[in-house]
Design a protein around this motif. Sequence first.
Motif: not given
Lengths: 431, 538
Positions: B68-69, B313-315, B320-322, B361-368
Motif C-alpha cells: 500500500r505505502v 489536506v482533503n486532496r 492516500l486514504v481512498g 503531511l504524507v508521513e502523518t497521514i500514513c501513520l494514522t
Amino acid sequence: MAWQPVIQARLTRDGTCHRRQWFRYLGGAALAGGVLGWSDFLSLHAAELKKRNRQCILLWMQGGPSQFETWDPKPGHRNGGPTEAISTRVPGVKLAEHLPQLAKQMHRLGVIRSVTSREGSHPRATSLMHTGYLPTPTVKYPSLGAVVAEQLPNPQCELPPFVQVGRSGPNITGSGFLGVDYSPFSVPQAGQMPENARITTSAARFRRRLELMDQLEEDFAREEARQLVQAHRKLYRKTARMILSEQMRAFDLSQEPQSVQQAYGQGQFARGCLLARRLIEHGVPFVEVILNGWDTHADNFSRTPQLCRQIDRPFAALVEDLDQRGLLENTLVIWMGEFGRTPRINPRSGRDHWPRAFSVALAGAGIRGGTVIGSTDAGGFAVEDRPVGVADLFRTFCKALRIDADHEYMTPIGRPIKIVDGGEAVEELFA
Amino acid sequence: MQPRSIPQMTGTVLALALLAGGLQQPLRAAKPDPAQVAQAVDQQLAQELPQYAASRAGRCDDVTFCRRVSLDVAGQLPTVEQLGLFALDPGSHKRQELVRQLLATPEYGRRWGRYWRDVIFYRSNDVRALRAAAALEDFMADRLNRNQPWDRIVTEILTATGVIHLEGATGLVMAQLGEPEPVAAEVSRIFLGIQIQCAQCHDHPTDRWKREQFHHLAAFFPRARVRPVATAGGRSFMVFSMDQPRRLRGRRVRLEHFMPDLDNPQARGKLMQPKFFLTGQSLPVGATDQERRQALARWITSKQNPWFAKALVNRMWHELVGRGFYEPVDDMGPDREAVAPKTLELLAQAFIDADYDLKWLVETICLTEAYQQAVRNAPPEQEVPFARGCPTRLRSDELLTSLLQVLQVDLQPIRSRGRRFNGLAAARRRFQLIFGFDPSTSQEEIEGSIPQALFLMNSSITRAMTARSGSMLERLLREYPDDAQAVEELYLRCLARRPRESEKRKALAYIRRVGNRTEAFEDLLWVLINSTEFLYRR
C-alpha cells in the motif's frame, strides 16, 4: 416497402448467421413459440425494425469544411472563388460541383445552410459541436454519441454502443460525466479489427482462464472487495462476450460483396462509411466516422475538392445503401464539422475559420429529403434567413432520434444538466 | 500566426523565492510530531463519527501495508525481497521508517509529479496545451523531492512566466491557454477546493458566490497570456505578462477583465477590479500582471486562509486514504458538508503549523490508523466512513510501473522522427489513453473500460506473460521446480502477498487438471495480472 430489400440482401448472403441474428431481434415469446411461419417471421421482423430504437451516424469533418465548396456555393460572387454550382435530383436545389454523387441523392438529404455559432477555435468548437455546450474545465459534457448510447441502448447488441472510426490522438469528445460505459470505442482504421480484440490463445483456453479468475477471486471478493470484484467480473464478461461474438464480424469489411465495396469507393473514409453501415446493421446505437484535413487556410481550391472526392461517393452510397436496406428510416446521418470557412479568400488562396454562417447536412430518421433550410447573403457573410443555433441543431438531432432533449442528467458535483439547453428543433426538416 | 522570437526569461521571481526560503529557515519553530498528530487525528475521528471505534476493521498486516505505502508514496510495487525484509523486521517503528525511506527516494517526487500533472491537464480542453505536461511533471517532481513547501510551489505556479517546455510552473496557465476565466476557475478549484466558476454565468443557485465574485477573481489573470514562440528546439508557446495591449491568435486582447453583459453578449461588459472573493482584498485596475498574480498568490497561500490548507489536506487524504472529507475533492467550500469536518480542521491546522511541509503531511497521514485500516467488506447500511480501508484504483502510471516490474520488461519507446520527441513518454501516454482517469474523481466514479480489459487480456504485453525463454515466468519456473512454491512466488510478485491456503489449493488443482506445467502457469500469471486485485491498491 422499406423492409423487403433487407430481407433479400440477407437471404442472398450466407443465411445461417444472419438468420440467427434475426432471432436475436425477435422477442423471446416468438422464439418460445417454436414454430413460426415464414410470413409471420417476415412481418415480425419488420415490426421489430420499427420498434427498434433509432440509431445515428455522425460523419465528422475535422478542421471545419468550407460551405462554399460543398452545400452553399456562391458562383458568380467574388467570395465563391472558381467553384461552380450543379443541379441536383431536386429541382431548384444546387450544390457545389465537387459533390456530383450527393447531388443525385439530394432527394434523401436535408441541408441547413444557416447554422450559426460564435466559436472559432478548433478544440472549443469541436467540443461545442459534439456536446452542444461550450467546454469548461469543471463540467465534462458528454458528446452526442455518448448521449445516444445512453438514451437508446440495444440489449441485443454485443458491440460497444458508441464506435468512433478514424480518430488519431487523444479524444476530447468522450462520454464526459456519463462515464466509461458510454465512452467511444475507437477503431483507428476501418477494415482492421479493433486494437487488442483478438484473443491470443484458443477460445477454449481463454474461457478456461476466465473460469480460473472467477475461482481465484472468490476469497478476495468475500473478504475484502465484493463490489469491485463484481464490477470487474461484469466488465470481463461483457468484453469476453464481445470478442467471442459473431457480431465482431461487423468489423470485417471483406465480408461485403465486391460490388458493395465498389459502390462506396476507395479510401479510409469510404471504408469508414461501409463499416458504419455494418455496425448500424448489427445494432450499434451510434457510429462516428472522422475525416481529418478540412482546415484549409491555404490552397483551399485544390485541397477542398480533393476532400470532397473522399466524401462524395461514400456518403452518397451510405445513404442509398441504408435506404435500400430499410435502415434509413430509423438512422439519422449527420454530416458536419466544427465551423465553416471565411467568405473572403485569403492571399494564400485559403479560407480561415468562420462560425457565423455555415452548413450541416442530414439524412434519415424522418428528415424530409430534398429540404433546404435557411440561406446566407449573397457573399455568404451572414445568415439571411432562418438562423439555426447550435442548441437548435441539437434539438433537431434529438427530435429525429426521439430523445427527450429536456432530459436532465446530474453531474458528479450535483448540477442538473439538460441534454440540450434551450433552442428549438427545426420543424420544417421533418416530413 | 507566425512564431515570434523569444524574449529574455524572467528568472527573478524564482530567485527571490529561493532567497526568501533561505532566510526563513532558521526562524522556523519545530514542526509538530507526525506520530502525535496522527494519533490526535484518529482520536478526533472517533469523537466525531459515532460507531467509528466499534466498526473499525483494524490494522492491515505488514505485507499489505508495505504494498500500500509503496504504491501510494513511490508509485511502485515492493520487491519480493523488500516485502520479506519488512515482514521480518521486529522494529516497532518500522512502518514510520518505511514511509520515510520511500519519501527519500526520487520515485516519490515522480509519482506525485505525475499526479499533479493529471490534476491540471485532465481539465484542459486543448491538445496543444498537453505539450506543457511533461515540463510541469518535471517541475513538480523536482520541487516535491526537494520538499519545497506547498505555498511556495503554488506561488511559483500562480506567477510563472516563460516558455512552457522550459518553465514547468507555467503548466496551469497553459492548460487553459491563458484565458482568464478558466484559469481563475482552475485556481479556485485546485488550490481552494471551491467551484466558484458555477457563478460564471449566473448567481450560484445553492452557494453563496455571486457572479461578480467569480469575475473579480478572473480579473487577476487578464494579462497572464499565452503566445507561440520559436525556440532552438522548434515551435513552442510561452506564458508572458501582457502589460501592453496586443493581438493574440488573431484577436485584440484587453488588459483588463470585463464581465459579459448577459442581455447583450456583443457589448464590452462591466470592467472588473481584481478582488479576492474569500477576503475582499483587492488591487486597483491598471495593476501589472506580476502585481496581480503575486498579490493573489500571497492572499491564497496566506496562513490566515483556511481553505488553502484544507483543500490540499482533503486532496492528499483522499488520494492516500481512498476517501475524502469532502467528495469530490475539489468541491468543498462553506456551503458543502464534510464528513468529520473537525478532523480535517485539526489536520489542516497542523499542516499550517508544519509550514506547509508536504512530506510531513504524507508521513502523518500514513501513520494514522485511518490510513492503515484493513480492507473489509461491509454491508452498505453499516458503512462508517474511514472505518475500513478503501481500495483505490491504480493510476495509469502506477499500473504501468507495476506491470513492468512484475513482468521484468522495459517499456518499449515509440519511434518517431519528430524533434524533442520522447519515445518512452509517448509510450506512457498511449498507455494512459487507455488507463488514465482524472485524479479529482471520487473512487466510486472510477470504472474499468472495455479497452482496458482488452489491453490486459490480449495486448502485446501478454507475450511477456508467456514462459518463453528469458521471460520472468520461465526463470521462475526453473528456479522453483516445486509447483506449490512457484505458486507462492508468483503471488508474491504479482500481488505482493502470499496466496491464501484456499487459493493455493485451487491453483494447484488447476495445474493438475491442465496437465501441462508451462501452460498452466501461463494461465495463472494471466489471471493474476487481469485480476481485480492487481488493478487496485488495497
